[in-house]
Scaffold this active site. Structure first.
Site, PDB file in Angstrom:
ATOM      1  N   HIS A  89      23.822  42.674  36.044  1.00 39.19           N
ATOM      2  CA  HIS A  89      25.040  43.242  36.661  1.00 39.19           C
ATOM      3  C   HIS A  89      26.186  42.251  36.477  1.00 39.19           C
ATOM      4  O   HIS A  89      26.093  41.090  36.923  1.00 39.19           O
ATOM      5  CB  HIS A  89      24.740  43.495  38.148  1.00 39.19           C
ATOM      6  CG  HIS A  89      25.890  43.866  39.012  1.00 39.19           C
ATOM      7  ND1 HIS A  89      26.595  45.042  38.861  1.00 39.19           N
ATOM      8  CD2 HIS A  89      26.446  43.225  40.077  1.00 39.19           C
ATOM      9  CE1 HIS A  89      27.539  45.096  39.803  1.00 39.19           C
ATOM     10  NE2 HIS A  89      27.476  44.005  40.544  1.00 39.19           N
ATOM     11  N   HIS A 101      26.920  54.864  38.597  1.00 42.48           N
ATOM     12  CA  HIS A 101      26.936  54.798  37.141  1.00 42.48           C
ATOM     13  C   HIS A 101      27.295  56.160  36.562  1.00 42.48           C
ATOM     14  O   HIS A 101      26.579  56.708  35.721  1.00 42.48           O
ATOM     15  CB  HIS A 101      25.589  54.317  36.604  1.00 42.48           C
ATOM     16  CG  HIS A 101      25.444  52.821  36.587  1.00 42.48           C
ATOM     17  ND1 HIS A 101      25.163  52.095  37.715  1.00 42.48           N
ATOM     18  CD2 HIS A 101      25.589  51.900  35.583  1.00 42.48           C
ATOM     19  CE1 HIS A 101      25.117  50.802  37.398  1.00 42.48           C
ATOM     20  NE2 HIS A 101      25.379  50.661  36.119  1.00 42.48           N
ATOM     21  N   GLU A 144      24.501  50.637  42.403  1.00 47.92           N
ATOM     22  CA  GLU A 144      25.909  50.906  42.109  1.00 47.92           C
ATOM     23  C   GLU A 144      26.062  52.217  41.350  1.00 47.92           C
ATOM     24  O   GLU A 144      25.209  52.559  40.522  1.00 47.92           O
ATOM     25  CB  GLU A 144      26.400  49.719  41.267  1.00 47.92           C
ATOM     26  CG  GLU A 144      27.676  49.879  40.540  1.00 47.92           C
ATOM     27  CD  GLU A 144      27.987  48.658  39.674  1.00 47.92           C
ATOM     28  OE1 GLU A 144      28.990  48.006  39.960  1.00 47.92           O
ATOM     29  OE2 GLU A 144      27.237  48.374  38.722  1.00 47.92           O
TER      30      GLU A 144
HETATM   31 ZN    ZN Z   1      25.427  48.877  35.028  1.00 42.36          ZN
HETATM   32 MN    MN Z   2      26.835  46.745  37.292  1.00 37.50          MN
END
Ligand code: ZN
Ligand code: MN
Length: 249
Positions: A116, A32, A30
């Site tokens: 997460h 960041h 993901e």
């Molecule tokens: Zn994270």
């Molecule tokens: Mn995350």
């Protein structure tokens, strides 16, 4: 000796599996922000799992590097290139299949290590299905997201101007600090932007409209994320995780 299952031979694993806690790190791939890599959520939880397992003679299973879909309020949402997510069903069945395999090997003690925010309920569902399917009274699983394991006084010390909340702590101080400690070479300090999500409505909108999260993907200010604070965070987390394992098993 290594705690990583991936580095053990099958007979080394066999000798340990019945008595050890099996740690299953589950992360995400993901965005960041501009300053942190896509792998933050799995890098961190894998390293943490290793440190905890070393203290309790555990086994760290290969990390699940994908997680449930990123949400605007906790990860910026799915609009960012590189954010690569699983559907709920896939995540649930993946975790369930893996845990049932370890049970087949003789394992009974598990720590599902969540790295997460969005994985939370789907991991609970997977564990619930595993317990039902295994249908035995000697299997125990603990689960938590690492953010729930930090002591209040550590958080207060790190955020003298007020804590934005763990959901908004995405690509922000805590993750920047931990990555500076674990993987300094993967942090692009010069690209840190002092930004926060000011345009998020309190409710959710589908599909995600443009402009409700900062363009960088950072949801709270990462500027004070340093290796020194990372060390404080990680030491506190390891202490609390070890305590959890020693209390529960
Ligand atoms: Zn994270
Ligand atoms: Mn995350």
């Amino acid at each position: 000796m290594t705690v990583l299952m991936s580095e053990m031979t099958w007979d080394e694993y066999e000798k340990k599996v019945k008595d050890s806690v099996i740690f299953l790190p589950v992360g995400a791939t993901e965005q960041h922000g501009y300053h942190l890599p896509l792998g933050v959520d799995f890098y961190q939880i894998e390293k943490l799992s290793e440190l905890v397992a070393e203290n309790v003679n555990g086994i760290v299973a290969p990390t699940i590097q994908y997680g449930y879909k990123s949400q605007p309020h906790s990860g910026g949402g799915q609009i960012f290139p590189g954010t690569t997510s699983l559907s709920a069903q896939t995540l649930i069945l993946l975790v369930k299949d893996i845990l049932l395999e370890f049970i087949r090997h003789g394992a009974t003690k598990f720590a599902v290590m969540d790295g997460h925010y969005e994985n939370k309920m789907f991991l609970a569902e997977a564990i619930d299905l595993v317990l039902k399917e295994a249908n035995r009274d000697d299997i125990k699983v603990v689960k938590c997201c690492f953010t729930d394991m930090l002591d209040e006084e550590v958080v207060t010390k790190l955020f003298p101007n007020g804590f934005p909340g763990y959901d908004l702590e995405h690509a922000a101080l805590i993750e920047t600090a931990m990555m500076c400690h674990f993987y300094p070479n993967l942090v692009h300090k010069e690209k840190i932007i002092s930004e926060q999500a000011d345009n998020l409505p309190r409710y959710e909108i589908f599909p995600q409209p443009e402009g409700i999260v900062p363009n960088s993907g950072v949801l709270a200010d990462p500027i004070h994320g340093t290796a020194a604070s990372g060390k404080i965070i990680i030491e506190n987390l390891v202490k609390n995780y070890v305590e959890m394992i020693e209390t529960e098993f």
